[in-house]
Design an enzyme around this catalytic site. Structure first.
Site, PDB file in Angstrom:
ATOM      1  N   TYR A 294      59.696  40.334  55.790  1.00  0.00           N
ATOM      2  CA  TYR A 294      58.743  41.400  56.120  1.00  0.00           C
ATOM      3  C   TYR A 294      58.185  42.030  54.845  1.00  0.00           C
ATOM      4  CZ  TYR A 294      60.213  41.119  60.992  1.00  0.00           C
ATOM      5  OH  TYR A 294      60.454  40.667  62.263  1.00  0.00           O
TER       6      TYR A 294
ATOM      7  N   ASP B  12      56.193  34.531  66.651  1.00  0.00           N
ATOM      8  CA  ASP B  12      56.711  35.510  65.702  1.00  0.00           C
ATOM      9  C   ASP B  12      56.338  35.071  64.285  1.00  0.00           C
ATOM     10  OD1 ASP B  12      58.677  38.011  65.822  1.00  0.00           O
ATOM     11  OD2 ASP B  12      59.220  36.850  64.062  1.00  0.00           O
TER      12      ASP B  12
ATOM     13  N   HIS C  55      58.545  37.456  74.366  1.00  0.00           N
ATOM     14  CA  HIS C  55      58.433  37.097  72.960  1.00  0.00           C
ATOM     15  C   HIS C  55      59.159  35.805  72.601  1.00  0.00           C
ATOM     16  CE1 HIS C  55      57.634  37.940  68.762  1.00  0.00           C
ATOM     17  NE2 HIS C  55      58.919  37.799  68.467  1.00  0.00           N
TER      18      HIS C  55
END
Length: 409
Positions: free
Chosen positions: A315, A182, A375
């Protein structure tokens, strides 16, 4: 950086627990669109799941028990000065190995993960007669967990990399290796770009790349041009397309308007649970989450030092950041020549690419195609991550002796 690292214990104030209880008691729930022809998860976290978990969070889940379990980990806190951002308190796990040849390993989590993801790896990375040993350092990233938050704009990948690198140097690890998925993928890539004389090798379990170019890696480009995709790669590309089409909305929102979703996450445990639990469900390989696991995971966000809203800023900051050593954010998924790289391919990741694409990321020395996992690989299938690391650094591995003066085990 004159202060010394000190032991750290998580200790949420009673007032924090009381506040959470009040909010849980006043929870309001959305309506559920019912349809016998569709999976209820298609619309997001089902209301019945949210109600069930909120009730358990309120009446059954014991944070103090979870807190005590977390406090069995070797946790520390120290101060790291970040250029232009002052001094931050950084919380981290540090498992020190008694083996004099142990390899310093920096583990970087992402969103919506935390330092908790490293815990299943720790007992398996102590090494043995036939396996390499590791010192393990797993920080709470700034804005996450029990590290400081940053409210000044511009704290992006270069700063996250700076914090983690300076932490390793402060702990006495002038040379080290990294592991991440990630945001850990992007941060370890940035560390390799900025500090190649210190970062000797990296292992990644979320793989982002484009088809290789002849100008960067002619052999990988030739393989890509000539070799057909195998079944894993074909299925994986379909999974990646599904994620772009059906699972990417959170990313667009957090990359453009983090303050908006942050208001909901900061104020409402219902919103936080629904927002994160959706990812725990959709991004894993049918992992059998227990309610206690889910709520421990989410409670770390709720009780985090900076608050849950801070975690989504990475982000926006990354997407809107300037160049890092001549490379844009997205070019970090292209060829970086300086650090040896190993890749784990998991069948239920959110980005699944062909091996020929991954080969274009840099000097790739190992690629493993695993049969299970998604993930959150370090949590779902920790044995596969450990197997990869052991294969990398054992006497016959491609990164044996990568850290100067360390024989591997």
């Amino acid at each position: 950086m004159t202060d010394q690292p000190k032991p750290y214990k998580i200790s949420v104030p009673d007032e924090g627990l009381q506040d959470l209880q009040q909010r849980l008691a006043l929870s309001k729930f959305a309506t559920q669109l019912e349809s016998s022809e569709q999976d209820p998860w298609d619309f997001g976290t089902p209301v019945k799941e949210v109600q069930r978990l909120i009730e358990y969070w309120k009446d059954g889940f014991d944070w103090r028990k979870a807190e005590a379990k977390l406090n069995e980990l070797p946790q520390y806190q120290t101060q790291i000065e970040v250029d232009g951002f002052g001094t931050l308190d950084i919380h981290y796990i540090h498992q020190i190995n008694t083996n004099k040849n142990a390899i310093p390993l920096l583990f970087s989590h992402g969103w919506p993960g935390s330092f908790i993801e490293v815990t299943k790896l720790l007992p398996m990375l102590k090494g043995g007669d036939d396996s390499p040993a590791f010192h393990v350092v797993a920080p709470s990233l700034p804005n996450f967990g029990f590290s400081s938050g940053v409210t000044r704009r511009g704290f992006c990948l270069a700063q996250y990399a700076e914090v983690l690198h300076k932490l390793m140097i402060k702990l006495g690890y002038d040379q080290y290796v990294t592991q991440g998925g990630d945001w850990g993928f992007w941060i370890t890539r940035t560390i390799g770009l900025l500090y190649p004389e210190h970062c000797q090798a990296s292992h990644i379990n979320m793989v982002l790349a484009l088809p290789p170019k002849f100008t960067d890696n002619p052999w990988a480009a030739l393989q890509h041009a000539l070799m057909p995709y195998n079944d894993r790669e074909k299925t994986g590309l379909e999974r990646s397309e599904w994620f772009k089409r059906e699972g990417f909305g959170y990313n667009q929102l957090q990359s453009t308007k983090p303050q908006t979703i942050g208001a909901a996450l900061e104020d409402s445990p219902v919103a936080l649970l629904a927002w994160i639990y959706e990812k725990l469900h959709d991004w894993t390989d049918s992992y059998p989450w227990t309610d206690d696991e889910i709520l421990t995971w989410i409670s770390i966000y709720w009780f985090s030092a900076a608050g849950p809203a801070a975690s989504v800023r990475i982000y926006y900051e990354t997407v809107h950041a300037g160049m890092i050593k001549g490379k844009s954010y997205r070019q970090l998924a292209a060829y970086i020549p300086s650090v040896k790289l190993a890749v784990a391919h998991l069948p239920r990741e959110i980005s699944i690419i062909p091996c020929s694409w991954a080969a274009g990321l840099g000097p790739v020395v190992q690629q493993k195609e695993h049969t299970r996992g998604g993930h959150f690989a370090a949590w779902e299938v920790p044995e596969f991550i450990v197997q990869d690391l052991q294969a990398m650094y054992s006497k016959n591995g491609p990164c044996y002796g990568a850290v100067s003066g360390k024989d591997g085990y």
